[in-house]
Design an enzyme around this catalytic site. Sequence first.
Site, PDB file in Angstrom:
ATOM      1  N   HIS A  27      -9.900 -45.572 -22.186  1.00 32.33           N
ATOM      2  CA  HIS A  27     -10.903 -44.599 -22.597  1.00 32.33           C
ATOM      3  C   HIS A  27     -10.892 -44.414 -24.113  1.00 32.33           C
ATOM      4  CE1 HIS A  27      -7.339 -41.895 -22.078  1.00 32.33           C
ATOM      5  NE2 HIS A  27      -7.841 -41.260 -23.133  1.00 32.33           N
ATOM      6  N   HIS A  67      -8.834 -40.477 -30.376  1.00 33.20           N
ATOM      7  CA  HIS A  67      -7.928 -41.589 -30.097  1.00 33.20           C
ATOM      8  C   HIS A  67      -8.576 -42.583 -29.145  1.00 33.20           C
ATOM      9  CE1 HIS A  67      -6.854 -38.880 -26.674  1.00 33.20           C
ATOM     10  NE2 HIS A  67      -6.684 -40.014 -26.014  1.00 33.20           N
ATOM     11  N   GLU A  79      -3.240 -44.301 -27.834  1.00 31.30           N
ATOM     12  CA  GLU A  79      -2.512 -43.847 -26.651  1.00 31.30           C
ATOM     13  C   GLU A  79      -2.326 -45.058 -25.751  1.00 31.30           C
ATOM     14  OE1 GLU A  79      -3.006 -40.526 -23.058  1.00 31.30           O
ATOM     15  OE2 GLU A  79      -4.798 -41.248 -24.084  1.00 31.30           O
TER      16      GLU A  79
END
Length: 134
Positions: A7, A79, A130
């Site tokens: 994502h 992010h 991440e």
Amino acid sequence: MLGRLNHVAIAVKDAEKAARIYGAAFGAEISQAVPLPKHGVITVFVTLPNTKIEFIQPLGEASPIAKFLERNADGGIHHICYDVPDIIVARDRLIKEGARVLGDGVPRIGAHGKPVLFLHPKDFSGALVEIEQA
């Protein structure tokens, strides 16, 4: 080691409102808002055919997203998240290659109920990364 793009996270003041805009514009599926007190955020996911957009809003004034929004009042990309098959193996390899893991290096459970870690943006061309165990 690096898997698919899981994502892209966008920091906003109102995650549900932002997700509704994407839902209306693109006909995308929208999740319920989920508070994650350990991360200091409320998340709403918009599911697209090839990835997801995560809208994150601050959960309290101590939220790291509140600080991000102080610097970026209109919000913005916070992010990007990639899947990894084994987060511990990925962490150890990244550290060996010189990447810095944020926090204490111990994976925490993220929005999808899976272990996650964040990597220092200075090690990845200015992008906060991440990694999430697939």
